[in-house]
Design an enzyme around this catalytic site. Structure first.
Site, PDB file in Angstrom:
ATOM      1  N   GLU A  89      73.253  11.009  48.064  1.00  0.00           N
ATOM      2  CA  GLU A  89      74.516  10.250  48.023  1.00  0.00           C
ATOM      3  C   GLU A  89      75.027   9.794  49.273  1.00  0.00           C
ATOM      4  O   GLU A  89      76.246  10.130  49.628  1.00  0.00           O
ATOM      5  CB  GLU A  89      75.730  10.697  47.000  1.00  0.00           C
ATOM      6  CG  GLU A  89      75.466  10.855  45.583  1.00  0.00           C
ATOM      7  CD  GLU A  89      76.428  11.114  44.905  1.00  0.00           C
ATOM      8  OE1 GLU A  89      77.384  11.469  45.207  1.00  0.00           O
ATOM      9  OE2 GLU A  89      76.262  11.005  43.532  1.00  0.00           O
TER      10      GLU A  89
ATOM     11  N   ASN B  44      72.286   8.751  40.764  1.00  0.00           N
ATOM     12  CA  ASN B  44      73.302   9.226  40.068  1.00  0.00           C
ATOM     13  C   ASN B  44      74.211   8.452  39.260  1.00  0.00           C
ATOM     14  O   ASN B  44      74.905   7.445  40.086  1.00  0.00           O
ATOM     15  CB  ASN B  44      73.970  10.194  41.028  1.00  0.00           C
ATOM     16  CG  ASN B  44      73.129  11.417  41.777  1.00  0.00           C
ATOM     17  OD1 ASN B  44      72.310  11.621  41.073  1.00  0.00           O
ATOM     18  ND2 ASN B  44      73.634  11.942  42.472  1.00  0.00           N
TER      19      ASN B  44
ATOM     20  N   GLU C 231      71.478  12.838  38.436  1.00  0.00           N
ATOM     21  CA  GLU C 231      72.721  13.352  37.888  1.00  0.00           C
ATOM     22  C   GLU C 231      73.408  12.643  37.053  1.00  0.00           C
ATOM     23  O   GLU C 231      73.364  11.252  37.111  1.00  0.00           O
ATOM     24  CB  GLU C 231      73.664  13.442  39.185  1.00  0.00           C
ATOM     25  CG  GLU C 231      73.473  14.682  40.197  1.00  0.00           C
ATOM     26  CD  GLU C 231      74.439  14.788  41.175  1.00  0.00           C
ATOM     27  OE1 GLU C 231      75.637  14.259  40.996  1.00  0.00           O
ATOM     28  OE2 GLU C 231      74.135  15.099  42.241  1.00  0.00           O
TER      29      GLU C 231
ATOM     30  N   ARG D  76      67.283  20.971  39.745  1.00  0.00           N
ATOM     31  CA  ARG D  76      67.332  20.341  40.992  1.00  0.00           C
ATOM     32  C   ARG D  76      68.405  21.182  41.718  1.00  0.00           C
ATOM     33  O   ARG D  76      69.537  21.509  41.063  1.00  0.00           O
ATOM     34  CB  ARG D  76      67.956  18.964  41.049  1.00  0.00           C
ATOM     35  CG  ARG D  76      68.308  18.513  42.037  1.00  0.00           C
ATOM     36  CD  ARG D  76      68.711  16.882  41.844  1.00  0.00           C
ATOM     37  NE  ARG D  76      69.405  16.333  43.118  1.00  0.00           N
ATOM     38  CZ  ARG D  76      70.251  15.588  43.456  1.00  0.00           C
ATOM     39  NH1 ARG D  76      71.376  15.639  42.586  1.00  0.00           N
ATOM     40  NH2 ARG D  76      70.778  15.323  44.478  1.00  0.00           N
TER      41      ARG D  76
ATOM     42  N   HIS E  70      73.110  18.057  50.471  1.00  0.00           N
ATOM     43  CA  HIS E  70      74.341  17.848  49.326  1.00  0.00           C
ATOM     44  C   HIS E  70      75.259  17.793  50.332  1.00  0.00           C
ATOM     45  O   HIS E  70      76.212  18.805  49.813  1.00  0.00           O
ATOM     46  CB  HIS E  70      73.824  18.684  48.410  1.00  0.00           C
ATOM     47  CG  HIS E  70      74.397  17.806  47.114  1.00  0.00           C
ATOM     48  ND1 HIS E  70      73.722  17.703  45.782  1.00  0.00           N
ATOM     49  CD2 HIS E  70      75.821  17.643  46.727  1.00  0.00           C
ATOM     50  CE1 HIS E  70      74.687  17.082  45.073  1.00  0.00           C
ATOM     51  NE2 HIS E  70      75.796  17.214  45.761  1.00  0.00           N
TER      52      HIS E  70
ATOM     53  N   TYR F  50      77.385   7.927  36.884  1.00  0.00           N
ATOM     54  CA  TYR F  50      78.733   8.602  36.065  1.00  0.00           C
ATOM     55  C   TYR F  50      79.575   7.647  35.342  1.00  0.00           C
ATOM     56  O   TYR F  50      79.889   7.600  34.075  1.00  0.00           O
ATOM     57  CB  TYR F  50      79.607   9.351  36.900  1.00  0.00           C
ATOM     58  CG  TYR F  50      79.184  10.581  37.343  1.00  0.00           C
ATOM     59  CD1 TYR F  50      78.991  11.884  36.650  1.00  0.00           C
ATOM     60  CD2 TYR F  50      78.439  10.574  38.459  1.00  0.00           C
ATOM     61  CE1 TYR F  50      78.274  12.947  37.209  1.00  0.00           C
ATOM     62  CE2 TYR F  50      77.614  11.561  39.141  1.00  0.00           C
ATOM     63  CZ  TYR F  50      77.724  12.918  38.337  1.00  0.00           C
ATOM     64  OH  TYR F  50      77.037  13.994  38.537  1.00  0.00           O
TER      65      TYR F  50
HETATM   66  C1  FCB Z   1      78.179  13.525  42.525  1.00  0.00           C
HETATM   67  C2  FCB Z   1      78.003  14.524  43.455  1.00  0.00           C
HETATM   68  C3  FCB Z   1      78.020  16.001  42.742  1.00  0.00           C
HETATM   69  C4  FCB Z   1      78.886  16.292  41.663  1.00  0.00           C
HETATM   70  C5  FCB Z   1      79.336  14.822  40.971  1.00  0.00           C
HETATM   71  C6  FCB Z   1      80.244  15.054  39.764  1.00  0.00           C
HETATM   72  O1  FCB Z   1      78.934  12.576  43.311  1.00  0.00           O
HETATM   73  O2  FCB Z   1      76.685  14.309  43.933  1.00  0.00           O
HETATM   74  O3  FCB Z   1      78.035  17.163  43.540  1.00  0.00           O
HETATM   75  O4  FCB Z   1      80.313  16.425  42.356  1.00  0.00           O
HETATM   76  O5  FCB Z   1      79.386  13.842  41.520  1.00  0.00           O
END
Ligand code: FCB
Length: 459
Positions: free
Chosen positions: A173, A299, A353, A84, A128, A301
């Site tokens: 995002e 995405n 992500e 990607r 992006h 985290y």
């Molecule tokens: C996301 C972004 C990516 C990267 C990660 C850690 O929000 O899409 O570009 O910075 O965080």
């Protein structure tokens, strides 16, 4: 945490599950002045004193633009099914409108051809975050006109690459671009006005829907969708005030995007809360936004833990943190995916992500330079297992991608935060696969080995 991470998660993944790795243009390419590239809002933002933690910018980054072939070999060495990447709008259309900048487009044609030659499926993202500065000068995403510029850009990109890429993501995002860029002002273009942020979010969603309709009308065969950053959001305490704050934050960051995309309406409670900051919506907009997608990307985290005082990542203790200060909560990913499956009619779903920043040390060993990033391997393996848990409970998961292929420009954090499974020495630009890269490679080999008998049986 030094035990070897198992190569076989508890729940098996289907043979056609797509394993990948991700990057974005501004974060790795560099070559900011090369071949007629125009200025982006991130080039401009980086020059504002104090905007980037280490005062850096994307001028050189990982110099991926000039190291394409060897970087493609690194991707191939992993054994991923998919890569990607994003296209830099100002590289292919320097002022955001008008004809293609051929020299810039040639880079993406080489990239896509290089992937296909290596048997890797190209997954293209159109936006992006690196809007051409010339469009920002005319109002940026707050201006409705930018919606039409984006559709033109999407058509021009798809005309060149739509037959060779597997998938096209309109935006990465939208919440981040709208809220961090226009309300909190910590990302480009650095504005601080909630009403502007909400108008930006509306225009991003509208341009997504219009682009889908235009590409389909043009006969683009790639699968089309969007990528959202989502987290499960909970209250910091059991107080009614914190519960209300969590509900509102879920509304602003999750439902504000999922409801229009899948139900054609904004959530009423958030709309009321916004008052005069609610966006201008024209008749027909909501139907366009709800244009059916071929996939949705998420995405993930960390989770959000919200208090009435306005904090969104109150640490509740006990959870380890990444170098970003984000709690490590793999079960939060399963929770999020199950909730999405419950509350909305989902198309095939990818994690587009997932990964973590840690302070890595490059060490010299008899086998050459190494980075023993056990924590990153644990992070990735536990989140893959969390995806497996969701899949086993019926969520239509079709793929998973690690963020990121290599250390890169982490936006307002500059180069200090390292998310790569490949280490980049910013003095020499030398790449060194970390232990997490080696683990993911072995994991994928094990996945592919499981696939083989199925494929053979089907033949
Ligand atoms: C996301 C972004 C990516 C990267 C990660 C850690 O929000 O899409 O570009 O910075 O965080």
């Amino acid at each position: 945490m030094n035990s070897p991470v198992p190569l076989h998660p508890q729940h098996p993944f289907p043979p056609d599950f797509v394993w990948g790795v991700a990057t974005s243009a501004f974060q790795i390419e560099g070559a900011a002045q090369a071949d007629g590239r125009g200025e982006s809002i991130w080039d401009r933002f980086c020059r504002q004193p104090g905007a980037i933690a280490d005062g850096s910018n994307g001028d050189l980054a990982c110099d991926h633009y000039h190291r394409l072939e060897s970087d493609l070999d690194l991707i191939a060495g992993l054994g991923v099914d998919a890569y990607r990447f994003s296209m830099s709008w100002p590289r292919v259309q320097p002022s955001g409108s008008g004809p293609v900048n051929e020299a810039g487009m040639a880079f993406y044609e080489r990239l896509v051809d290089g992937l296909i030659r290596r048997g890797i499926k190209p997954y293209l993202t159109l936006n992006h975050w690196d809007l051409p500065q010339a469009l920002q000068d005319q109002g940026g995403w707050a201006a409705r006109e930018t919606v039409h510029r984006f559709v033109d850009y999407a058509r021009l990109a798809a005309a060149r690459l739509g037959h060779r890429v597997v998938s096209i993501t309109t935006h990465n995002e939208p919440w981040v671009m709208a809220v961090l860029g226009h309300e909190h002002g910590i990302f480009a273009p650095g504005q601080r006005h909630r009403g502007t942020a909400m108008q930006v979010a509306h225009h991003l969603l509208l341009s997504h829907g219009l682009a889908l309709q235009a590409l389909r009308a043009d006969g683009c065969p790639a699968r089309l969708g969007i990528v959202l950053n989502l987290s499960p959001i909970g209250p910091a305490t059991s107080s009614p005030e914190d519960a209300a704050a969590a509900r509102l934050e879920d509304g602003r960051s999750v439902r504000w995007y999922m409801d229009p995309l899948f139900k054609g309406q904004y959530p009423e409670d958030v709309w009321q809360h916004l008052g005069s900051d609610a966006p201008q919506v024209q008749p027909g907009d909501m139907d366009i936004i709800a244009t059916p997608m071929d996939f949705l990307g998420v995405n993930y985290y960390t989770r959000g833990v919200v208090s009435a005082s306005g904090a969104w990542n109150v640490h509740q203790g006990g959870k380890p943190l990444t170098d970003m200060g984000w709690e490590i909560v793999p079960e939060g990913l399963t929770e999020l995916l199950l909730r999405m499956h419950r509350d909305w009619q989902l198309p095939p779903l990818y994690v587009k992500e997932n990964g973590a920043a840690f302070q890595d040390t490059l060490v010299q060993t008899d086998a050459g330079p190494r980075v023993h990033d056990q924590e990153r391997t644990d992070y990735i393996a536990s989140h893959i297992a969390a995806v497996g848990d969701a899949l086993a409970q019926g969520v239509p998961m079709v793929g998973y991608m690690v963020w990121s292929l290599m250390d890169n420009f982490e936006w307002a954090s500059g180069y200090a935060k390292r998310f790569g499974i490949v280490h980049v020495d910013y003095a020499t630009l030398q790449r060194t696969p970390k232990d997490s890269y080696l683990w993911y490679r072995d994991f994928l080999q094990a996945q592919h080995a499981q696939r083989a008998p199925v494929a053979a049986a089907a033949a």
